[in-house]
Design a protein around this motif. Structure first.
Motif: not given
Length: 360
Positions: A211-219, A221-229, A336-344
């Motif tokens: 696990p990488g991104l999920a450790l930091y509470g981030v989803s 998946f394009a249509e979900q947030t970490g809180a949904m998971l 999503r507003y910026v047109g990128t991914i949370a990783y970046e």
């Protein structure tokens, strides 16, 4: 008032680790801390993650920074080593390289005088087509590693899903089948799941999960947030409001006057910009959270500042704090507003942004 800072919630980090451990069903955890722990601070996050079995970083300088800080956990170099001259450093520091090419294997076989044999991982390209040996080479490579005196114990066999964030795609099944065919010929510990694969249960069996991104509470998946998971955001990126001013209808804001007020309004300026890693490409309307409300960014993001329209009747004042992303404004939504991914967005947080760590 402060310029940009990020509050790092270590209790949220621990919550996420425990949630992922439950999903891992007994598999060991290789926590991915590359790119300064996705912007959260490499050393402090590594020191906090006592409950993981190993730490994964991309490059040697990251691993040595952890060793110099007193981190003794196993550390895996996800890109392996880049030159034979690095092998004595890996051996002396107890670092575990990922082997993904003939070049690396030959250098390892030919190395002389290593103080210790290396624990290694063998990466197989089952469809990502980035790093890894071909599936038909995997068994031969694995046997050579087993026979190499510079290698200790059983190498871990690993691969990487290209589309785990789209769980139903045919490619995932194709990669599973390719990996299973190799597993059938080797009695080897295996690792296939990153955050997306673990959350979506894409892999059939793992001895190690990554696990990488999920450790930091981030989803992932394009249509979900970490809180949904059932994850909690670890970073809350913030900045102070350093100016509030009234402008008239038609007035332009920022470089090039790219945005003009449609009516008389008030503009708040926050002490954060692209020099802090906030994306310059954030368009008009990207939200910022201040005093319990969302307000839109207007005009171009500057190096050290950005402007938001707070309207003529808001209570926003100099000294208030704006949240650029965090518990009240998911980083996935900003991406999503910026047109990128949370990783970046997370990885681009600049070193001049102060990281404040909350106690567990």
């Amino acid at each position: 008032m402060r310029p940009a800072w990020a509050a790092i919630d270590l209790a949220a980090l621990q919550h996420n680790l425990e949630a992922l451990q439950q999903l891992a069903k007994g598999a060991r955890i290789l926590a991915i801390l590359k790119a300064n722990a996705y912007g959260h601070g490499l050393t402090r996050i590594a020191q906090q993650l006592d409950g993981v079995d190993a730490i994964g970083v991309a490059r040697l300088d990251e691993a040595l920074a952890l060793r110099n800080a007193g981190v003794v956990k196993p550390i895996v170099l996800l890109e392996g080593f880049f030159a034979a001259e690095q092998l004595p450093i890996l051996a002396a520091s107890g670092l575990q390289p990922v082997i993904h090419s003939e070049y690396q294997l030959l250098q390892l076989e030919q190395a002389k005088g290593l103080v210790n044999p290396l624990k290694v991982w063998l990466k197989v390209d089952t469809g990502m087509h980035r790093l890894g040996v071909e599936p038909e080479q995997a068994v031969g490579f694995y046997r050579r590693l087993q026979a190499c005196p510079n290698v200790q114990s059983e190498p871990v066999l690993m691969s990487h899903f290209a589309s785990a964030d789209c769980p139903q795609t045919v490619q995932n099944e194709e990669q599973r089948q390719a990996f299973a065919a190799i597993q059938a010929q080797l009695q080897a510990p295996v690792s296939f799941s990153n955050s997306a694969a673990l959350l979506a249960a894409v892999a059939e069996h793992d001895d190690w999960v990554r696990p990488g991104l999920a450790l930091y509470g981030v989803s992932p998946f394009a249509e979900q947030t970490g809180a949904m998971l059932n994850l909690k955001p670890v970073m809350k990126l913030q900045a102070s409001v350093i100016s509030v001013r009234s402008i008239g209808a038609g007035a332009g804001v920022g470089y090039g006057a790219a945005w003009h007020a449609s009516k008389s309004t008030r503009i708040a300026v926050l002490a954060i910009g692209y020099g802090d890693g906030y994306p310059r490409t954030a368009p008009d309307g990207t939200p910022v959270f201040i005093n319990g409300r969302r307000y839109p960014i207007v005009g171009h993001v500057s190096m050290d500042m950005l402007a938001v329209e707070v309207g003529p009747d808001s209570d926003v004042e100099v000294g208030d704090t704006g949240q650029l992303w965090g518990p009240d404004l998911p980083v996935e939504e900003v991406a999503r507003y910026v047109g990128t991914i949370a990783y970046e967005l997370l990885c681009n947080v600049a070193h001049r942004v102060v990281l404040d760590y909350d106690s567990v």
